[in-house]
Design an enzyme around this catalytic site. Sequence first.
Site, PDB file in Angstrom:
ATOM      1  N   ASP A  13       0.815  -1.222   0.000  1.00 26.18           N
ATOM      2  CA  ASP A  13       0.000   0.000   0.000  1.00 26.18           C
ATOM      3  C   ASP A  13       0.845   1.266   0.000  1.00 26.18           C
ATOM      4  OD1 ASP A  13      -2.295  -1.611   0.114  1.00 26.18           O
ATOM      5  OD2 ASP A  13      -2.162  -1.707   2.303  1.00 26.18           O
ATOM      6  N   LYS A  16       1.958   2.081  -5.177  1.00 22.02           N
ATOM      7  CA  LYS A  16       2.494   1.501  -6.421  1.00 22.02           C
ATOM      8  C   LYS A  16       1.600   1.830  -7.607  1.00 22.02           C
ATOM      9  CE  LYS A  16       2.332  -2.509  -4.341  1.00 22.02           C
ATOM     10  NZ  LYS A  16       2.077  -2.139  -2.936  1.00 22.02           N
ATOM     11  N   LYS A  18      -0.324   4.372  -8.234  1.00 23.43           N
ATOM     12  CA  LYS A  18      -0.153   5.731  -8.764  1.00 23.43           C
ATOM     13  C   LYS A  18       1.109   5.808  -9.627  1.00 23.43           C
ATOM     14  CE  LYS A  18       0.852  10.512  -7.731  1.00 23.43           C
ATOM     15  NZ  LYS A  18       0.653  11.740  -6.997  1.00 23.43           N
ATOM     16  N   GLY A  40      -4.624  -4.238  -3.728  1.00 22.07           N
ATOM     17  CA  GLY A  40      -5.572  -3.185  -4.079  1.00 22.07           C
ATOM     18  C   GLY A  40      -4.752  -1.975  -4.472  1.00 22.07           C
ATOM     19  N   HIS A  41      -4.733  -1.669  -5.755  1.00 20.40           N
ATOM     20  CA  HIS A  41      -3.914  -0.549  -6.259  1.00 20.40           C
ATOM     21  C   HIS A  41      -4.858   0.554  -6.723  1.00 20.40           C
ATOM     22  CE1 HIS A  41      -0.348  -3.457  -7.170  1.00 20.40           C
ATOM     23  NE2 HIS A  41      -0.759  -3.490  -5.917  1.00 20.40           N
ATOM     24  N   GLN A 223       1.865  -6.087  -3.203  1.00 18.35           N
ATOM     25  CA  GLN A 223       2.320  -6.180  -1.816  1.00 18.35           C
ATOM     26  C   GLN A 223       3.630  -5.386  -1.620  1.00 18.35           C
ATOM     27  OE1 GLN A 223       1.271  -9.586  -3.272  1.00 18.35           O
ATOM     28  NE2 GLN A 223      -0.676  -8.703  -2.733  1.00 18.35           N
ATOM     29  N   THR A 308      -7.639  -1.161   0.930  1.00 16.26           N
ATOM     30  CA  THR A 308      -8.384  -1.022  -0.324  1.00 16.26           C
ATOM     31  C   THR A 308      -9.183  -2.295  -0.596  1.00 16.26           C
ATOM     32  OG1 THR A 308      -6.430   0.148  -1.093  1.00 16.26           O
ATOM     33  CG2 THR A 308      -8.065  -0.360  -2.751  1.00 16.26           C
ATOM     34  N   ARG A 314      -5.401   0.350   8.758  1.00 13.07           N
ATOM     35  CA  ARG A 314      -4.003  -0.111   8.706  1.00 13.07           C
ATOM     36  C   ARG A 314      -3.244   0.400   9.924  1.00 13.07           C
ATOM     37  NH1 ARG A 314      -3.745   2.225   2.562  1.00 13.07           N
ATOM     38  NH2 ARG A 314      -4.663   0.427   1.509  1.00 13.07           N
ATOM     39  N   ASP A 342       2.502  14.537   1.888  1.00 15.80           N
ATOM     40  CA  ASP A 342       1.480  15.495   2.353  1.00 15.80           C
ATOM     41  C   ASP A 342       0.763  15.019   3.623  1.00 15.80           C
ATOM     42  OD1 ASP A 342       0.556  13.549   0.307  1.00 15.80           O
ATOM     43  OD2 ASP A 342      -1.428  14.278   0.861  1.00 15.80           O
ATOM     44  N   SER A 422       5.542  12.491  -3.936  1.00 15.84           N
ATOM     45  CA  SER A 422       4.122  12.597  -4.222  1.00 15.84           C
ATOM     46  C   SER A 422       3.436  13.367  -3.092  1.00 15.84           C
ATOM     47  CB  SER A 422       3.549  11.178  -4.371  1.00 15.84           C
ATOM     48  OG  SER A 422       2.175  11.229  -4.591  1.00 15.84           O
ATOM     49  N   VAL A 423       2.598  14.331  -3.465  1.00 18.05           N
ATOM     50  CA  VAL A 423       1.977  15.205  -2.457  1.00 18.05           C
ATOM     51  C   VAL A 423       0.442  15.145  -2.508  1.00 18.05           C
ATOM     52  CG1 VAL A 423       3.950  16.764  -2.251  1.00 18.05           C
ATOM     53  CG2 VAL A 423       2.214  17.209  -4.004  1.00 18.05           C
ATOM     54  N   GLY A 424      -0.079  14.135  -3.165  1.00 17.45           N
ATOM     55  CA  GLY A 424      -1.532  13.954  -3.247  1.00 17.45           C
ATOM     56  C   GLY A 424      -1.818  12.757  -4.136  1.00 17.45           C
TER      57      GLY A 424
HETATM   58  P1  GDP Z   1      -0.711   0.350  -3.599  1.00 21.62           P
HETATM   59  O1  GDP Z   1      -1.353  -0.901  -3.126  1.00 21.62           O
HETATM   60  O2  GDP Z   1       0.763   0.387  -3.325  1.00 21.62           O
HETATM   61  O3  GDP Z   1      -1.016   0.674  -5.029  1.00 21.62           O
HETATM   62  O4  GDP Z   1      -1.339   1.511  -2.718  1.00 21.62           O
HETATM   63  P2  GDP Z   1      -2.903   1.689  -2.343  1.00 21.62           P
HETATM   64  O5  GDP Z   1      -3.625   2.130  -3.553  1.00 21.62           O
HETATM   65  O6  GDP Z   1      -3.407   0.502  -1.633  1.00 21.62           O
HETATM   66  O7  GDP Z   1      -2.814   2.823  -1.244  1.00 21.62           O
HETATM   67  C1  GDP Z   1      -2.305   4.077  -1.526  1.00 21.62           C
HETATM   68  C2  GDP Z   1      -3.425   5.114  -1.298  1.00 21.62           C
HETATM   69  O8  GDP Z   1      -2.853   6.396  -1.184  1.00 21.62           O
HETATM   70  C3  GDP Z   1      -4.405   5.216  -2.454  1.00 21.62           C
HETATM   71  O9  GDP Z   1      -5.670   5.540  -1.963  1.00 21.62           O
HETATM   72  C4  GDP Z   1      -3.842   6.362  -3.303  1.00 21.62           C
HETATM   73  O10 GDP Z   1      -4.841   7.037  -4.066  1.00 21.62           O
HETATM   74  C5  GDP Z   1      -3.311   7.258  -2.229  1.00 21.62           C
HETATM   75  N1  GDP Z   1      -2.119   8.055  -2.593  1.00 21.62           N
HETATM   76  C6  GDP Z   1      -1.093   7.735  -3.420  1.00 21.62           C
HETATM   77  N2  GDP Z   1      -0.147   8.692  -3.392  1.00 21.62           N
HETATM   78  C7  GDP Z   1      -0.599   9.645  -2.532  1.00 21.62           C
HETATM   79  C8  GDP Z   1      -0.056  10.865  -2.044  1.00 21.62           C
HETATM   80  O11 GDP Z   1       1.044  11.279  -2.377  1.00 21.62           O
HETATM   81  N3  GDP Z   1      -0.813  11.581  -1.148  1.00 21.62           N
HETATM   82  C9  GDP Z   1      -2.027  11.136  -0.715  1.00 21.62           C
HETATM   83  N4  GDP Z   1      -2.685  11.898   0.157  1.00 21.62           N
HETATM   84  N5  GDP Z   1      -2.573   9.992  -1.149  1.00 21.62           N
HETATM   85  C10 GDP Z   1      -1.853   9.246  -2.029  1.00 21.62           C
HETATM   86  P1  IMO Z   2      -0.988  -4.161  -2.211  1.00 22.03           P
HETATM   87  O1  IMO Z   2      -0.552  -4.716  -3.537  1.00 22.03           O
HETATM   88  C1  IMO Z   2      -1.036  -4.575   2.141  1.00 22.03           C
HETATM   89  C2  IMO Z   2      -1.239  -8.656   3.740  1.00 22.03           C
HETATM   90  C3  IMO Z   2      -2.507  -9.080   4.453  1.00 22.03           C
HETATM   91  C4  IMO Z   2      -1.946 -10.056   5.476  1.00 22.03           C
HETATM   92  C5  IMO Z   2      -0.830 -10.749   4.703  1.00 22.03           C
HETATM   93  C6  IMO Z   2      -1.228 -12.090   4.122  1.00 22.03           C
HETATM   94  O2  IMO Z   2      -2.268  -3.410  -2.253  1.00 22.03           O
HETATM   95  O3  IMO Z   2       0.129  -3.406  -1.567  1.00 22.03           O
HETATM   96  P2  IMO Z   2      -2.795 -12.782   2.086  1.00 22.03           P
HETATM   97  O4  IMO Z   2      -4.251 -12.513   1.836  1.00 22.03           O
HETATM   98  O5  IMO Z   2      -1.879 -12.271   1.040  1.00 22.03           O
HETATM   99  O6  IMO Z   2      -2.521 -14.226   2.407  1.00 22.03           O
HETATM  100  O7  IMO Z   2      -2.479 -11.984   3.462  1.00 22.03           O
HETATM  101  O8  IMO Z   2      -0.463  -9.846   3.655  1.00 22.03           O
HETATM  102  N1  IMO Z   2      -1.435  -8.132   2.370  1.00 22.03           N
HETATM  103  C7  IMO Z   2      -1.325  -6.846   2.035  1.00 22.03           C
HETATM  104  N2  IMO Z   2      -1.107  -5.749   2.801  1.00 22.03           N
HETATM  105  N3  IMO Z   2      -1.147  -4.445   0.802  1.00 22.03           N
HETATM  106  C8  IMO Z   2      -1.333  -5.538   0.016  1.00 22.03           C
HETATM  107  O9  IMO Z   2      -1.320  -5.479  -1.327  1.00 22.03           O
HETATM  108  C9  IMO Z   2      -1.466  -6.803   0.640  1.00 22.03           C
HETATM  109  N4  IMO Z   2      -1.687  -8.055   0.178  1.00 22.03           N
HETATM  110  C10 IMO Z   2      -1.653  -8.859   1.250  1.00 22.03           C
HETATM  111  O10 IMO Z   2      -3.142  -7.994   5.058  1.00 22.03           O
HETATM  112  O11 IMO Z   2      -1.352  -9.377   6.540  1.00 22.03           O
HETATM  113 MG    MG Z   3      -2.898  -1.528  -1.836  1.00 28.61          MG
END
Ligand code: GDP
Ligand code: IMO
Ligand code: MG
Length: 438
Positions: A13, A16, A18, A40-41, A223, A308, A314, A342, A422-424
């Site tokens: 999370d 990635k 973005k 969840g991206h 992940q 997500t 978290r 931010d 990144s700031v948003g």
């Molecule tokens: P990923 O799994 O690595 O793709 O990340 P996630 O999408 O699960 O979580 C990142 C969250 O932060 C998402 O809701 C993005 O829209 C948001 N986000 C990404 N970059 C920024 C940032 O620079 N600032 C803020 N406020 N939100 C961000």
């Molecule tokens: P993205 O790609 C954050 C965590 C779960 C749990 C552990 C094992 O959005 O960054 P699983 O269902 O994979 O067997 O769960 O890994 N986990 C994540 N945490 N971001 C993710 O994906 C994750 N995918 C799995 O919360 O602790």
């Molecule tokens: Mg995610």
Amino acid sequence: MPAICVIGAQWGDEGKGKLVDILGETADVIVRYQGGNNAGHTIVVDGKKYTFHALPSGVLRGVRSLIASEVVLDPRQLFDEVEKFKTDINLGIDPRTSIIMPWHNDLDNIGEESRKKSTGSAIGTTSRGIGPCYEDDKNRSGIRFYELVGDPKNLEGRIREVHDTKKRILEQVYNVKPSYDIDETVRSYLFLGGYLRDYLADVSQEVGNALKENKKVIFEGAQGTLLDIKFGNYPKVTSSHPMSGAVFDSVGIPPMKMRTVGIIKAYVTKVGSGPVVTCLDNGLWPVDESKSNFEGNYIRNKGGEKGTTTGRPRRVGWMDAVALKYTHRLNSFSDLALMKLDCLSGLDKIKMAVAYEHDGKVTDDYRSWDLKFLSECKPVYEEFDGFGDISSARRYRQLPKNARKYVSRIEELVKVPITVVSVGPGREETIYRNFKKL
Ligand code: GDP
Ligand code: IMO
Ligand code: MG
């Protein structure tokens, strides 16, 4: 260099999605290479939020989007995702990809219950059947994408055959009935096989050819490295390898030089249990906000830190440079993208762990495998003065001095340049510093 790999450098999370979307502007191919719909991206374009679980984050750009062999694919979930983007989707799925079946969800949930009973602590999986599907893949009993989209008679036979075994395990070992109906499962997977048939693609060959032709390829990690099945905090991990080296195995291309961008948040978060040395939530999982530090709740709220995929709050902690140096060693980052800076604005003081203290000794040895050691470590912090709103900054020099000091200190400690700040969440809310797109 035509190939670039985007890797989560913490516990997932990091943002990635973005960055992959930003890089996608000039890419020819984007490949998801591990994990499944546990990911969840999120991408925000013109204020609209798009979330991807299995599809590569490039589909929004209309880029050729591929799913490689080490992904575990849930066709029920993919159906929903494909339906959302159907008109301009350009998707290919490797025949070798293992398919998530309903018994994998059941076994995932039962596994968590047993862990809780026997050790008092579950992993906190996403319940998506990820671990049990990888188990079947590795013991060579998994149903693969090739079979899903192949001869329907054969598929039905395979589903019923594997179900017989799983049903016995569920009923005789765990004393529970399958949560699914087998006839309905057969019907639905036969339909899904037909629906996804046209997406069959030999990803290994296609990516190999693309690289030969000097096309621009992004490998999208899911992940984060600290959730790696071997190099993360086992057993509080996922069941795949979210590291750069895993790309070659999964895609089926020989090792080669590629640029590896590490994605970090300006702080850390973790969904699920396991040690987080800089935790601001009293180490508690699930999070109990009434027992968290002020800063933990502040950052969680400001950063919208809820899963997500599962909506769970978290855990939040300060930036951990010890862990980051470890994930850099494993991945060899060429540059870092620092996301969500931010979300620290408005705090009086910001901290960063630069070492750990254990048993009176200071160390920067990240013993990923020794959870007892990690849970006993106390962070050695450096403190930084806070800064105000930075969300409208578009150039590095527009950031307040205190924010720049924080960025520079991370670079200094990890010895990797930060090329994106990144700031948003939006595409435009991004500062580039000698950042090269593909
Ligand atoms: P990923 O799994 O690595 O793709 O990340 P996630 O999408 O699960 O979580 C990142 C969250 O932060 C998402 O809701 C993005 O829209 C948001 N986000 C990404 N970059 C920024 C940032 O620079 N600032 C803020 N406020 N939100 C961000
Ligand atoms: P993205 O790609 C954050 C965590 C779960 C749990 C552990 C094992 O959005 O960054 P699983 O269902 O994979 O067997 O769960 O890994 N986990 C994540 N945490 N971001 C993710 O994906 C994750 N995918 C799995 O919360 O602790
Ligand atoms: Mg995610």
